[in-house]
Motif scaffolding. Structure first.
Motif, PDB file in Angstrom:
ATOM      1  N   GLU A   2     -12.205   4.889  26.971  1.00 55.93           N
ATOM      2  CA  GLU A   2     -13.518   5.531  26.876  1.00 55.93           C
ATOM      3  C   GLU A   2     -13.765   6.452  28.082  1.00 55.93           C
ATOM      4  O   GLU A   2     -13.414   6.124  29.206  1.00 55.93           O
ATOM      5  N   ILE A   3     -14.346   7.611  27.802  1.00 58.92           N
ATOM      6  CA  ILE A   3     -14.665   8.555  28.873  1.00 58.92           C
ATOM      7  C   ILE A   3     -16.153   8.529  29.177  1.00 58.92           C
ATOM      8  O   ILE A   3     -16.568   8.529  30.333  1.00 58.92           O
ATOM      9  N   LEU A   4     -16.936   8.536  28.111  1.00 60.68           N
ATOM     10  CA  LEU A   4     -18.369   8.722  28.288  1.00 60.68           C
ATOM     11  C   LEU A   4     -19.134   8.036  27.175  1.00 60.68           C
ATOM     12  O   LEU A   4     -18.639   7.951  26.040  1.00 60.68           O
ATOM     13  N   ARG A   5     -20.313   7.563  27.503  1.00 62.13           N
ATOM     14  CA  ARG A   5     -21.119   6.872  26.499  1.00 62.13           C
ATOM     15  C   ARG A   5     -22.590   7.293  26.605  1.00 62.13           C
ATOM     16  O   ARG A   5     -23.166   7.305  27.694  1.00 62.13           O
ATOM     17  N   MET A   6     -23.160   7.663  25.466  1.00 62.94           N
ATOM     18  CA  MET A   6     -24.611   7.912  25.392  1.00 62.94           C
ATOM     19  C   MET A   6     -25.214   6.692  24.699  1.00 62.94           C
ATOM     20  O   MET A   6     -24.780   6.343  23.601  1.00 62.94           O
ATOM     21  N   ALA A   7     -26.198   6.088  25.304  1.00 64.67           N
ATOM     22  CA  ALA A   7     -26.787   4.889  24.713  1.00 64.67           C
ATOM     23  C   ALA A   7     -28.296   5.032  24.626  1.00 64.67           C
ATOM     24  O   ALA A   7     -28.975   5.176  25.637  1.00 64.67           O
ATOM     25  N   GLY A   8     -28.800   5.062  23.390  1.00 64.34           N
ATOM     26  CA  GLY A   8     -30.242   5.121  23.151  1.00 64.34           C
ATOM     27  C   GLY A   8     -30.918   6.299  23.826  1.00 64.34           C
ATOM     28  O   GLY A   8     -32.014   6.174  24.361  1.00 64.34           O
ATOM     29  N   VAL A   9     -30.254   7.457  23.773  1.00 62.92           N
ATOM     30  CA  VAL A   9     -30.770   8.607  24.518  1.00 62.92           C
ATOM     31  C   VAL A   9     -31.898   9.312  23.764  1.00 62.92           C
ATOM     32  O   VAL A   9     -31.746   9.706  22.602  1.00 62.92           O
ATOM     33  N   ASN A  10     -33.028   9.445  24.425  1.00 60.22           N
ATOM     34  CA  ASN A  10     -34.154  10.225  23.913  1.00 60.22           C
ATOM     35  C   ASN A  10     -34.351  11.438  24.802  1.00 60.22           C
ATOM     36  O   ASN A  10     -34.130  11.361  26.012  1.00 60.22           O
ATOM     37  N   THR A  26     -20.024   7.436  21.673  1.00 59.88           N
ATOM     38  CA  THR A  26     -18.967   7.051  22.615  1.00 59.88           C
ATOM     39  C   THR A  26     -17.836   8.044  22.476  1.00 59.88           C
ATOM     40  O   THR A  26     -17.372   8.319  21.368  1.00 59.88           O
ATOM     41  N   VAL A  27     -17.418   8.610  23.596  1.00 62.22           N
ATOM     42  CA  VAL A  27     -16.342   9.599  23.595  1.00 62.22           C
ATOM     43  C   VAL A  27     -15.100   8.961  24.201  1.00 62.22           C
ATOM     44  O   VAL A  27     -15.157   8.440  25.317  1.00 62.22           O
ATOM     45  N   ASN A  28     -14.022   8.997  23.440  1.00 60.59           N
ATOM     46  CA  ASN A  28     -12.760   8.435  23.933  1.00 60.59           C
ATOM     47  C   ASN A  28     -11.783   9.550  24.282  1.00 60.59           C
ATOM     48  O   ASN A  28     -11.841  10.645  23.702  1.00 60.59           O
ATOM     49  N   GLU A  29     -10.896   9.257  25.207  1.00 62.81           N
ATOM     50  CA  GLU A  29      -9.912  10.241  25.639  1.00 62.81           C
ATOM     51  C   GLU A  29      -9.127  10.775  24.445  1.00 62.81           C
ATOM     52  O   GLU A  29      -8.649  10.010  23.609  1.00 62.81           O
ATOM     53  N   GLY A  30      -9.025  12.084  24.340  1.00 64.23           N
ATOM     54  CA  GLY A  30      -8.254  12.710  23.271  1.00 64.23           C
ATOM     55  C   GLY A  30      -9.065  13.041  22.026  1.00 64.23           C
ATOM     56  O   GLY A  30      -8.573  13.719  21.140  1.00 64.23           O
ATOM     57  N   LYS A  43     -28.479  19.507  18.920  1.00 68.21           N
ATOM     58  CA  LYS A  43     -27.077  19.597  19.333  1.00 68.21           C
ATOM     59  C   LYS A  43     -26.937  20.130  20.764  1.00 68.21           C
ATOM     60  O   LYS A  43     -26.247  19.531  21.590  1.00 68.21           O
ATOM     61  N   SER A  44     -27.593  21.246  21.025  1.00 70.86           N
ATOM     62  CA  SER A  44     -27.499  21.835  22.366  1.00 70.86           C
ATOM     63  C   SER A  44     -28.131  20.927  23.402  1.00 70.86           C
ATOM     64  O   SER A  44     -27.641  20.831  24.535  1.00 70.86           O
ATOM     65  N   THR A  45     -29.213  20.279  23.012  1.00 71.15           N
ATOM     66  CA  THR A  45     -29.861  19.344  23.929  1.00 71.15           C
ATOM     67  C   THR A  45     -28.882  18.227  24.307  1.00 71.15           C
ATOM     68  O   THR A  45     -28.734  17.896  25.485  1.00 71.15           O
ATOM     69  N   ALA A  46     -28.195  17.679  23.322  1.00 71.16           N
ATOM     70  CA  ALA A  46     -27.217  16.620  23.597  1.00 71.16           C
ATOM     71  C   ALA A  46     -26.144  17.119  24.564  1.00 71.16           C
ATOM     72  O   ALA A  46     -25.795  16.440  25.534  1.00 71.16           O
ATOM     73  N   LEU A  47     -25.669  18.342  24.323  1.00 69.48           N
ATOM     74  CA  LEU A  47     -24.626  18.903  25.180  1.00 69.48           C
ATOM     75  C   LEU A  47     -25.125  19.137  26.603  1.00 69.48           C
ATOM     76  O   LEU A  47     -24.442  18.849  27.573  1.00 69.48           O
ATOM     77  N   ARG A  48     -26.355  19.647  26.695  1.00 68.18           N
ATOM     78  CA  ARG A  48     -26.902  19.920  28.041  1.00 68.18           C
ATOM     79  C   ARG A  48     -27.177  18.628  28.806  1.00 68.18           C
ATOM     80  O   ARG A  48     -27.053  18.582  30.024  1.00 68.18           O
ATOM     81  N   LEU A  49     -27.528  17.573  28.080  1.00 65.37           N
ATOM     82  CA  LEU A  49     -27.706  16.275  28.736  1.00 65.37           C
ATOM     83  C   LEU A  49     -26.366  15.760  29.260  1.00 65.37           C
ATOM     84  O   LEU A  49     -26.268  15.287  30.393  1.00 65.37           O
ATOM     85  N   HIS A  55     -32.066  15.764  32.377  1.00 64.79           N
ATOM     86  CA  HIS A  55     -31.994  14.307  32.323  1.00 64.79           C
ATOM     87  C   HIS A  55     -32.633  13.786  31.049  1.00 64.79           C
ATOM     88  O   HIS A  55     -33.607  14.357  30.566  1.00 64.79           O
ATOM     89  N   PRO A  56     -32.113  12.676  30.493  1.00 64.74           N
ATOM     90  CA  PRO A  56     -32.750  12.076  29.319  1.00 64.74           C
ATOM     91  C   PRO A  56     -34.138  11.543  29.666  1.00 64.74           C
ATOM     92  O   PRO A  56     -34.376  11.141  30.804  1.00 64.74           O
ATOM     93  N   THR A  57     -35.035  11.565  28.684  1.00 60.77           N
ATOM     94  CA  THR A  57     -36.351  10.961  28.861  1.00 60.77           C
ATOM     95  C   THR A  57     -36.213   9.433  28.855  1.00 60.77           C
ATOM     96  O   THR A  57     -36.929   8.731  29.557  1.00 60.77           O
ATOM     97  N   ALA A  58     -35.284   8.951  28.039  1.00 59.56           N
ATOM     98  CA  ALA A  58     -34.987   7.517  28.024  1.00 59.56           C
ATOM     99  C   ALA A  58     -33.527   7.347  27.623  1.00 59.56           C
ATOM    100  O   ALA A  58     -32.922   8.256  27.050  1.00 59.56           O
ATOM    101  N   GLY A  59     -32.974   6.183  27.919  1.00 59.94           N
ATOM    102  CA  GLY A  59     -31.576   5.926  27.600  1.00 59.94           C
ATOM    103  C   GLY A  59     -30.674   6.373  28.729  1.00 59.94           C
ATOM    104  O   GLY A  59     -31.148   6.865  29.750  1.00 59.94           O
ATOM    105  N   ALA A  60     -29.375   6.210  28.505  1.00 63.65           N
ATOM    106  CA  ALA A  60     -28.432   6.479  29.592  1.00 63.65           C
ATOM    107  C   ALA A  60     -27.182   7.193  29.100  1.00 63.65           C
ATOM    108  O   ALA A  60     -26.743   7.009  27.970  1.00 63.65           O
ATOM    109  N   ILE A  61     -26.654   8.027  29.974  1.00 59.61           N
ATOM    110  CA  ILE A  61     -25.361   8.679  29.738  1.00 59.61           C
ATOM    111  C   ILE A  61     -24.448   8.243  30.879  1.00 59.61           C
ATOM    112  O   ILE A  61     -24.734   8.503  32.039  1.00 59.61           O
ATOM    113  N   THR A  62     -23.386   7.537  30.521  1.00 58.19           N
ATOM    114  CA  THR A  62     -22.544   6.924  31.552  1.00 58.19           C
ATOM    115  C   THR A  62     -21.113   7.409  31.453  1.00 58.19           C
ATOM    116  O   THR A  62     -20.514   7.377  30.371  1.00 58.19           O
ATOM    117  N   TRP A  63     -20.568   7.843  32.560  1.00 59.61           N
ATOM    118  CA  TRP A  63     -19.158   8.211  32.622  1.00 59.61           C
ATOM    119  C   TRP A  63     -18.362   6.986  33.055  1.00 59.61           C
ATOM    120  O   TRP A  63     -18.711   6.351  34.054  1.00 59.61           O
TER     121      TRP A  63
END
Ligand code: ADP
Ligand code: ADP
Length: 222
Positions: A2-10, A26-30, A43-49, A55-63
């Motif tokens: 796993e590379i990155l995870r968005m969890a409950g992102v608002n 969840t983004v996995n390598e490859g 879509k663009s909002t997700a990418l910019r986050l 920053h997300p209003t709520a939730g987390a983006i974890t590398w």
């Protein structure tokens, strides 16, 4: 892995526009993931986050293992090249921002330009290039640091259909060569099926993941 995870992102703009609600990803390598959906679905909002531009209003983006400089390459719809700089100097930018001299990363720049078929154009200026070639320079700039993740926000949307088709093929080939991990925003069903292994279908109002589809390589790859 796993590379990155968005969890409950608002993401709520100005306390009223709910651009994203409860986004999990969840983004996995490859992975080559398409974010597919109509205009305004976030879509663009997700990418910019993910890019850390907001920053997300709520939730987390974890590398996984934390994020380091150079972990991310970004390609926008506009190639955003510096007109006063040569192709090679444009591709140098992500290294320059990290304090690396041009000479120190010359080989990486050459390799990135070779990967997009522009090794003969390192001393050219952006104005001398076609739209498709400029886009390829911008892709070289995004991958020159070998980032863990490349984000592409409707990169080919402004190009004519033939150039676009060519670049889609080139992108498949590039991926087969270097095995990069990509999140690709598009509203083209064709493009998402052609390019990706995972299609994340977004729905609007509020923006959220509607469903995820796996693409079992229906097109010849590489
Ligand atoms: P998409 O990329 O799928 O077209 P966006 O992420 O650009 O969607 O937009 C999602 C929603 O958030 C839309 O309703 C849009 O108007 C709104 N939005 C996006 N950016 C901003 C912003 N900076 N300020 C206010 N509203 C925004
Ligand atoms: P692109 O799909 O990159 O925009 P085009 O088909 O629009 O390419 O090409 C525009 C011009 O640039 C054409 O004359 C083409 O021969 C030339 N060109 C494009 N890529 C290269 C390359 N890698 N080497 C030499 N010439 C190129």
């Amino acid at each position: 892995p796993e590379i990155l995870r968005m969890a409950g992102v608002n993401k709520v703009f100005n306390g009223q526009t709910v651009a994203l609600q409860g986004m999990n990803l969840t983004v996995n390598e490859g992975d080559f993931i398409s974010l597919l959906g109509p205009s305004g679905c976030g879509k663009s909002t997700a990418l910019r986050l993910i890019a850390g531009l907001m920053h997300p209003t709520a939730g987390a983006i974890t590398w996984a293992g934390g994020q380091e400089a150079g972990d991310l390459g970004v390609v926008f719809q506009e190639p955003t090249l510096m007109p006063w700089a040569t192709v090679a100097h444009n591709v140098w930018l992500p290294y320059r921002l990290r304090g690396k001299s041009f000479v120190a990363v010359r080989d990486q720049i050459r390799l990135a330009l070779k990967l997009v078929g522009l090794e003969a154009f390192e001393d050219a200026y952006p104005r001398e290039l076609s739209g498709g070639m400029k886009m390829r320079v911008s892709i070289a700039r995004a991958l020159v640091t070998s980032p863990r993740l490349i984000l592409m926000d409707e990169p080919f949307a402004a190009l004519d259909e033939i150039t676009r088709h060519k670049l889609n093929n080139d992108l498949l080939e590039l991926r087969a060569k270097i095995g990069c991990t990509v999140i690709f925003v598009t509203h083209s069903v064709f493009e998402s099926v052609f390019l990706s292994d995972r299609i994340v279908v977004m729905a609007a109002r509020p923006g959220r993941v509607h469903r995820e589809l796996a693409v079992d390589a229906p097109y010849p790859r590489g």
